[in-house]
Design an enzyme around this catalytic site. Structure first.
Site, PDB file in Angstrom:
ATOM      1  CB  SER A 154     122.301  60.419 129.384  1.00 35.54           C
ATOM      2  OG  SER A 154     121.804  59.306 130.064  1.00 35.54           O
ATOM      3  CG  ASP A 179     124.656  56.729 123.634  1.00 36.79           C
ATOM      4  OD1 ASP A 179     124.363  56.226 122.543  1.00 36.79           O
ATOM      5  OD2 ASP A 179     125.203  56.080 124.556  1.00 36.79           O
ATOM      6  CG  HIS A 351     125.852  56.558 128.057  1.00 35.71           C
ATOM      7  ND1 HIS A 351     124.920  56.565 127.046  1.00 35.71           N
ATOM      8  CD2 HIS A 351     125.340  57.310 129.059  1.00 35.71           C
ATOM      9  CE1 HIS A 351     123.876  57.300 127.420  1.00 35.71           C
ATOM     10  NE2 HIS A 351     124.105  57.755 128.636  1.00 35.71           N
TER      11      HIS A 351
END
Length: 391
Positions: A154, A179, A351
């Site tokens: 992230s 991700d 996530h």
């Protein structure tokens, strides 16, 4: 809703984590009469070998960066966590990758996160955080730095791309991003503050924080949650400025589920309630988020804007791990078709892919490293499925 990153990348998760094999949606996990799931925190040394603080000169003072390490030979896997998380989010993954390939792990608490302490804690620009990581590698290894594979999730994935694009780590040989995609990130920025306001502001205990993270879906793997959440919240003794109703946000959701479980198991809730309520009233200790992410808004666009082209321009082997194919934007879709990077989709994850499925991420990273001859396997790993996906 679960974590900051989940909202940021439009990862819609169920209200509860996936049920174990054999259970149907809505069914209860049986723990035996009167028993509940254990949400006790787990210390870092169950997964990492050592912990240390790296001092970096900053004018007349020094910035202190907390790192966790494991392994004694092979390339260095430099791990960068997502926004609001800490190096402890890599704990379970670390134990799994170390068992698969010869490597050394260095997991970093980024600026203003975890137990890192810096002079200018408000500066979370991509440029400053990238420079921090470059300085840490230089302080650790000097001019004789071993080969480094940079892995970021992230926000940490975005910072990893900026580091690679600016060549801030001369010995960098590989890049793995988990991700984070420019297109979906930029689309979601407008809803970020709404999500942050929806999170609980305070927890009565570290156990409550861990329980919330699992039941909300922020972290779908309870083993990871028990070590990771320790790095996301901190003890805050003074509750005089705590907004009213914060306790009920957390406790009500937890207690309602406990009531359902106890009713179905035939236990007597009324006998336990007074003692439980009394403990909450007597406890003055509170746990709050270590970082107020809402105050970092001015840096969000700088983390992600132009990220896809930066990623594609890095002249080293690259791996992109995603929780879903819908995250690919136009530039990455074209780049993937042209074979400019390797990609693997890990479905049924939230996530926080490396926390939800640390074994699958470790397998994918190990395969990537072996395929590019960065290291050698410590034994047999299940490479067939991963290789088919990566090729």
């Amino acid at each position: 809703m679960s974590s900051l990153e989940k909202e940021l990348f439009l990862s819609k998760l169920p209200s509860r984590p996936p049920m174990p094999s054999g259970l149907q949606p809505g069914s209860k996990m049986r723990m035996g009469p009167g028993r509940k799931r254990d949400f006790s925190p787990v210390a870092w040394n169950h997964y990492f070998e050592t912990m240390e603080d790296i001092e970096i000169a900053n004018g007349a003072s020094e910035d202190s960066f907390r790192i966790y390490k494991s392994g004694s030979d092979g390339p260095v896997l430099l791990l960068l966590h997502g926004g609001g998380h800490s190096a402890l989010s890599w704990a379970v993954f670390t134990s799994m990758i170390i068992s698969r390939v010869h490597c050394r792990v260095v997991a970093v608490d980024l600026r203003s996160h975890g137990d890192t302490k810096v002079k200018n804690s408000d500066d979370l620009s991509a440029e400053t955080m990238s420079r921090d990581v470059g300085n840490i590698v230089e302080m650790l290894y000097g001019e004789d730095a071993p080969s480094v594979v940079l892995i970021g999730h992230s926000m940490g994935g975005a910072i990893a791309v900026h580091i690679a694009a600016k060549n801030l780590i001369p010995s960098l040989v590989g890049l793995c991003v988990i991700d984070v995609v420019e297109g979906t990130a930029m689309d979601a920025l407008n809803s970020m503050q709404t999500f942050l306001r929806s999170r609980p502001k305070v927890f009565n205990s570290i156990e409550s924080a861990i329980e919330w993270s699992v039941k909300s879906g922020q972290i779908r793997n309870i083993e990871s949650a028990k070590v990771s959440m320790v790095g996301q919240v901190k003890l805050h003794e003074d509750d005089s400025n705590t907004p009213g109703g914060s306790h009920s946000v957390v406790d009500t959701a937890i207690h309602e589920e406990e009531e359902e479980e106890e009713e179905e198991e035939g236990t007597v809730k009324k006998e336990k309630e007074p003692e439980s309520s009394q403990k909450i009233k007597e406890s003055k200790a509170e746990y709050i988020w270590r970082i107020e992410l809402s105050k970092t808004e001015k840096y969000w666009e700088g983390w992600f804007k132009g990220l896809s082209n930066l990623f594609l321009s890095c002249p080293i082997p690259k791996l992109l791990l995603l929780a879903g194919v819908d995250r690919l934007d136009r530039d990455l879709t074209i780049g993937q078709m042209q074979g400019k990077f390797q990609m693997q989709v890990l479905p049924q994850c939230g996530h926080a892919v490396h926390e939800d499925a640390p074994d699958k991420v470790a397998e994918a990273v190990a395969t990537f490293m072996i395929r590019n001859k960065f290291t050698e396997s410590k034994g047999e790993i299940q490479t067939s499925t991963s290789l088919q996906t990566l090729l």
